[in-house]
Design an enzyme around this catalytic site. Structure first.
Site, mmCIF file in Angstrom:
data_model
loop_
_atom_site.group_PDB
_atom_site.id
_atom_site.type_symbol
_atom_site.label_atom_id
_atom_site.label_comp_id
_atom_site.label_asym_id
_atom_site.label_seq_id
_atom_site.Cartn_x
_atom_site.Cartn_y
_atom_site.Cartn_z
ATOM 1 N N ARG A 84 0.868 -1.181 0.000
ATOM 2 C CA ARG A 84 0.000 0.000 0.000
ATOM 3 C C ARG A 84 0.903 1.228 0.000
ATOM 4 O O ARG A 84 1.776 1.361 0.837
ATOM 5 C CB ARG A 84 -0.890 -0.010 1.243
ATOM 6 C CG ARG A 84 -1.733 1.262 1.472
ATOM 7 C CD ARG A 84 -2.718 1.465 0.350
ATOM 8 N NE ARG A 84 -3.803 2.368 0.705
ATOM 9 C CZ ARG A 84 -3.747 3.695 0.683
ATOM 10 N NH1 ARG A 84 -2.622 4.303 0.367
ATOM 11 N NH2 ARG A 84 -4.809 4.415 0.987
ATOM 12 N N GLU A 92 -11.345 5.480 -5.071
ATOM 13 C CA GLU A 92 -11.766 4.082 -5.084
ATOM 14 C C GLU A 92 -12.212 3.682 -6.493
ATOM 15 O O GLU A 92 -12.538 4.535 -7.322
ATOM 16 C CB GLU A 92 -12.909 3.869 -4.090
ATOM 17 C CG GLU A 92 -12.528 4.086 -2.631
ATOM 18 C CD GLU A 92 -11.551 3.038 -2.132
ATOM 19 O OE1 GLU A 92 -11.716 1.857 -2.470
ATOM 20 O OE2 GLU A 92 -10.608 3.416 -1.402
ATOM 21 N N ARG A 126 -1.058 -5.618 4.619
ATOM 22 C CA ARG A 126 -0.247 -5.040 3.545
ATOM 23 C C ARG A 126 0.920 -4.251 4.128
ATOM 24 O O ARG A 126 0.766 -3.581 5.153
ATOM 25 C CB ARG A 126 -1.087 -4.113 2.674
ATOM 26 C CG ARG A 126 -2.279 -4.772 2.017
ATOM 27 C CD ARG A 126 -3.140 -3.760 1.281
ATOM 28 N NE ARG A 126 -3.698 -2.750 2.184
ATOM 29 C CZ ARG A 126 -4.573 -1.824 1.820
ATOM 30 N NH1 ARG A 126 -4.989 -1.770 0.560
ATOM 31 N NH2 ARG A 126 -5.039 -0.943 2.678
#
Length: 199
Positions: A84, A92, A126
């Site tokens: 990330r 999004e 992540r």
């Protein structure tokens, strides 16, 4: 749908990182601890550690791009890791410019050798870090292209000089009305996620 290289399997092998060192522990008052914990519970990216003094570096090739701020990295040890991008937030997938932000990140990193300066790990497992390709800060480039916001909720974790550069880049992108900023009042992705959860 992620962009990726077929045949690559995610494995659960240990992560090999170059570099060492971590931030010395400091005493924190109980109110400060409670405030920090409350902020993390309400956040979208629950960072599990502070930025280290000597950040660890992972090298590898980007084999998948999920959206404008998340990629899959195949390391030199053949591990597939989810990364990330730190301190930025892209639209999004269901938002306007979500697909364009993903395409922009793909243009910058897909199938390229990169280095990731690992800053922390989020609640989804992540790694959170800064990606560089040939010395180019990819996180910053997404902001410059108008494909990401400077995620100020986490900017306090940035080195001061980097924080100023990221903030200035967003201001410049807004003024030039590039990328997402063609809309003078776009919905930030964190607001979009919150509204979606409340429905």
């Amino acid at each position: 749908r992620d962009i990726g290289v077929t045949g690559v399997q995610t494995c659960a092998l240990p992560i090999y990182l170059r570099g060492s060192g971590s931030q010395p522990a400091t005493e924190t008052s109980q109110p400060e601890k409670r405030n920090r914990n409350d902020a993390r519970k309400n956040s979208d990216l629950d960072s599990s550690s502070e930025i280290p003094q000597n950040p660890r570096i992972i090298s590898g090739r980007i084999v998948g791009v999920s959206d404008g701020d998340t990629v899959s990295l195949l390391t030199e040890q053949r591990e597939n890791l989810r990364i990330r991008l730190a301190t930025i937030d892209s639209p999004e997938k269901a938002q306007d410019f979500g697909a364009r932000a993903k395409d922009s990140l793909s243009d910058l990193v897909f199938n390229k050798n990169v280095e990731v300066e690992v800053r922390s790990k989020d609640r989804y497992g992540r790694l959170v870090g800064v990606i560089r390709v040939g010395g180019t800060d990819v996180n910053l480039e997404q902001i410059k292209r108008g494909m990401a916001w400077h995620y100020t909720q986490y900017s306090k974790e940035q080195p001061p000089a980097e924080k100023r550069v990221y903030a200035d880049a967003e201001v410049a992108a807004r003024r030039a009305r590039v990328g997402r900023w063609v809309d003078p009042s776009p919905v930030p992705p964190w607001d979009f996620r919150r509204e979606k959860r409340q429905k």
